[in-house]
Design a protein around this motif. Sequence first.
Motif, PDB file in Angstrom:
ATOM      1  N   ASN A 214     -18.052 -92.797 -68.117  1.00 34.53           N
ATOM      2  CA  ASN A 214     -17.369 -93.058 -69.870  1.00 34.53           C
ATOM      3  C   ASN A 214     -16.848 -91.261 -69.553  1.00 34.53           C
ATOM      4  OD1 ASN A 214     -18.326 -95.288 -70.440  1.00 34.53           O
ATOM      5  ND2 ASN A 214     -20.351 -94.748 -70.750  1.00 34.53           N
ATOM      6  N   THR A 215     -16.745 -90.740 -68.697  1.00 32.18           N
ATOM      7  CA  THR A 215     -15.979 -89.282 -68.706  1.00 32.18           C
ATOM      8  C   THR A 215     -14.742 -89.202 -67.588  1.00 32.18           C
ATOM      9  OG1 THR A 215     -18.290 -88.153 -68.549  1.00 32.18           O
ATOM     10  CG2 THR A 215     -16.450 -87.264 -68.107  1.00 32.18           C
ATOM     11  N   PRO A 216     -13.928 -88.512 -68.687  1.00 32.47           N
ATOM     12  CA  PRO A 216     -12.506 -88.895 -67.965  1.00 32.47           C
ATOM     13  C   PRO A 216     -12.368 -87.453 -66.297  1.00 32.47           C
ATOM     14  CG  PRO A 216     -11.991 -88.644 -70.474  1.00 32.47           C
ATOM     15  CD  PRO A 216     -13.795 -87.956 -70.313  1.00 32.47           C
ATOM     16  N   THR A 217     -11.991 -88.241 -65.816  1.00 33.09           N
ATOM     17  CA  THR A 217     -12.513 -87.450 -64.145  1.00 33.09           C
ATOM     18  C   THR A 217     -10.297 -87.741 -64.132  1.00 33.09           C
ATOM     19  OG1 THR A 217     -14.657 -88.314 -64.265  1.00 33.09           O
ATOM     20  CG2 THR A 217     -13.480 -87.329 -62.309  1.00 33.09           C
ATOM     21  N   ILE A 218     -10.480 -86.331 -63.323  1.00 29.31           N
ATOM     22  CA  ILE A 218      -9.407 -85.936 -62.399  1.00 29.31           C
ATOM     23  C   ILE A 218      -9.595 -84.976 -61.607  1.00 29.31           C
ATOM     24  CG2 ILE A 218      -6.581 -84.161 -62.974  1.00 29.31           C
ATOM     25  CD1 ILE A 218      -8.224 -83.902 -66.193  1.00 29.31           C
ATOM     26  N   ARG A 219      -9.314 -85.481 -60.776  1.00 29.85           N
ATOM     27  CA  ARG A 219      -8.483 -85.306 -59.167  1.00 29.85           C
ATOM     28  C   ARG A 219      -7.959 -84.219 -59.170  1.00 29.85           C
ATOM     29  NH1 ARG A 219      -8.891 -90.840 -55.608  1.00 29.85           N
ATOM     30  NH2 ARG A 219     -11.241 -91.207 -55.480  1.00 29.85           N
ATOM     31  N   LEU A 220      -8.012 -83.315 -58.432  1.00 25.83           N
ATOM     32  CA  LEU A 220      -6.692 -82.328 -58.528  1.00 25.83           C
ATOM     33  C   LEU A 220      -6.692 -81.832 -56.537  1.00 25.83           C
ATOM     34  CD1 LEU A 220      -8.004 -78.668 -59.954  1.00 25.83           C
ATOM     35  CD2 LEU A 220      -6.132 -80.991 -60.685  1.00 25.83           C
ATOM     36  N   THR A 254     -13.094 -81.821 -64.499  1.00 28.41           N
ATOM     37  CA  THR A 254     -12.888 -82.173 -66.557  1.00 28.41           C
ATOM     38  C   THR A 254     -11.886 -81.954 -66.345  1.00 28.41           C
ATOM     39  OG1 THR A 254     -14.165 -80.620 -66.902  1.00 28.41           O
ATOM     40  CG2 THR A 254     -15.359 -82.732 -66.641  1.00 28.41           C
ATOM     41  N   VAL A 255     -11.118 -82.046 -68.207  1.00 23.74           N
ATOM     42  CA  VAL A 255     -10.061 -81.816 -68.702  1.00 23.74           C
ATOM     43  C   VAL A 255     -10.086 -80.080 -68.654  1.00 23.74           C
ATOM     44  CG1 VAL A 255     -10.744 -81.939 -70.785  1.00 23.74           C
ATOM     45  CG2 VAL A 255      -8.044 -82.269 -69.992  1.00 23.74           C
ATOM     46  N   GLU A 256     -11.334 -80.044 -69.110  1.00 25.30           N
ATOM     47  CA  GLU A 256     -11.119 -77.747 -68.986  1.00 25.30           C
ATOM     48  C   GLU A 256     -11.148 -77.556 -68.115  1.00 25.30           C
ATOM     49  OE1 GLU A 256     -13.925 -80.123 -71.933  1.00 25.30           O
ATOM     50  OE2 GLU A 256     -13.362 -80.190 -69.849  1.00 25.30           O
ATOM     51  N   GLN A 282      -8.281 -91.617 -74.144  1.00 25.09           N
ATOM     52  CA  GLN A 282      -9.649 -90.146 -75.246  1.00 25.09           C
ATOM     53  C   GLN A 282      -8.979 -88.995 -74.607  1.00 25.09           C
ATOM     54  OE1 GLN A 282      -9.828 -92.618 -72.334  1.00 25.09           O
ATOM     55  NE2 GLN A 282     -12.181 -92.949 -70.747  1.00 25.09           N
ATOM     56  N   LEU A 283      -8.048 -89.137 -74.342  1.00 26.16           N
ATOM     57  CA  LEU A 283      -8.061 -87.083 -74.540  1.00 26.16           C
ATOM     58  C   LEU A 283      -6.696 -87.010 -75.838  1.00 26.16           C
ATOM     59  CD1 LEU A 283      -7.460 -86.118 -70.902  1.00 26.16           C
ATOM     60  CD2 LEU A 283      -9.890 -85.725 -72.369  1.00 26.16           C
ATOM     61  N   LYS A 284      -6.204 -87.860 -75.727  1.00 28.41           N
ATOM     62  CA  LYS A 284      -5.201 -87.669 -77.171  1.00 28.41           C
ATOM     63  C   LYS A 284      -5.161 -87.379 -78.653  1.00 28.41           C
ATOM     64  CE  LYS A 284      -1.006 -90.312 -78.441  1.00 28.41           C
ATOM     65  NZ  LYS A 284      -0.264 -91.809 -78.758  1.00 28.41           N
ATOM     66  N   GLY A 285      -4.794 -86.609 -78.702  1.00 33.67           N
ATOM     67  CA  GLY A 285      -5.478 -85.378 -79.878  1.00 33.67           C
ATOM     68  C   GLY A 285      -6.276 -84.084 -79.051  1.00 33.67           C
ATOM     69  N   ASN A 286      -7.058 -84.192 -78.377  1.00 35.20           N
ATOM     70  CA  ASN A 286      -8.201 -83.735 -77.764  1.00 35.20           C
ATOM     71  C   ASN A 286      -7.411 -81.937 -77.712  1.00 35.20           C
ATOM     72  OD1 ASN A 286      -9.513 -82.154 -75.673  1.00 35.20           O
ATOM     73  ND2 ASN A 286     -10.805 -83.748 -76.224  1.00 35.20           N
TER      74      ASN A 286
END
Length: 330
Positions: A214-220, A254-256, A282-286
Amino acid sequence: MKKLAIFMLILVLSILAACSGNSDDDNANEDNSSNEERKVKIQDALGEQTIEGSPEKIVALEWSYAENLLALGVQPVGVADLDGFHQWVNIDKEFDESVKDVGTRQEPNLEAISRLNPDLIIAVKFRHEQYLDKLEEIAPVVMFAPYGEEAIQDHYQNMVDELNTVAKIVNKEDEAEQAVTDLNNFVDEQKQRVADAGLEGSKYVATQAFTAQNTPTIRLFTENSIVAKLMSKLSFENAYSTDKTDVYGYSEVTVEALQNFQEDDLQFLYIVQEEDNIFENQLKGNPVWENLSFVKNGNTHQLPGDTWTFGGVLSAEVLTKQLVDAMVKE
């Protein structure tokens, strides 16, 4: 006298036919003998191995090695998870209809493999070491370690090295050299598109994003990944670097963490599944996401959801075009 002449003619023709037949048999025997006498030494995850003959009935338990065989013009007899291969590995070369599915990559079907009576099985250590004894009861096994200490230093070079090893095993080294040459030439062509668009030297961050727990996860993607190596060959500069070598060629954040990349001209590439587009959902408007410089400047570039970043030379060519297509607005 006439009958004697006819008899002699028939006798001569019979002798010639027999000699011709023996010649064909001799050639066939020489070919078989040559194949049986052929021995090559290779290094794999099991150490030094000697491969006898030129294996023809090969089972590949990982997609990248099935792809390698196709690149060399060799059809495997069995491949693990054929449906998954067709979903993710979007290359032009295809398997024959005779190629059989032999279970999943994680759990190969030993009975299905045995029925194919292979003379070689290609496996990977991180998935198949637990099955090694049972696989070796079926056929000789070559086991690669794409996430071994040496391999992870440069996933792109390891991809090429593994292709060359497979080529050596199946006696197709010229074909491997040509496949790598074709890839290099294609990358050069795409690099010209980048130059024509005035994007040489641009800094970027390349990512793959999804929802995990349930967490937006980003692979760099890190500098040792195939993605980063191709981007470097295309004249782009990776803005993301790490002090340690990431085993799989990416870090999960994470997005941070994206707040560390705030240069005005930074380009952001991302792979998402349409049904799990975290940036649109999830991130639209964040505010953290919306206030990132590349978001405000419109420097975000989406790649197809089925972009495959872990394949062989044929997949690398597809990936190269997908990267450039995303970056270059023509």
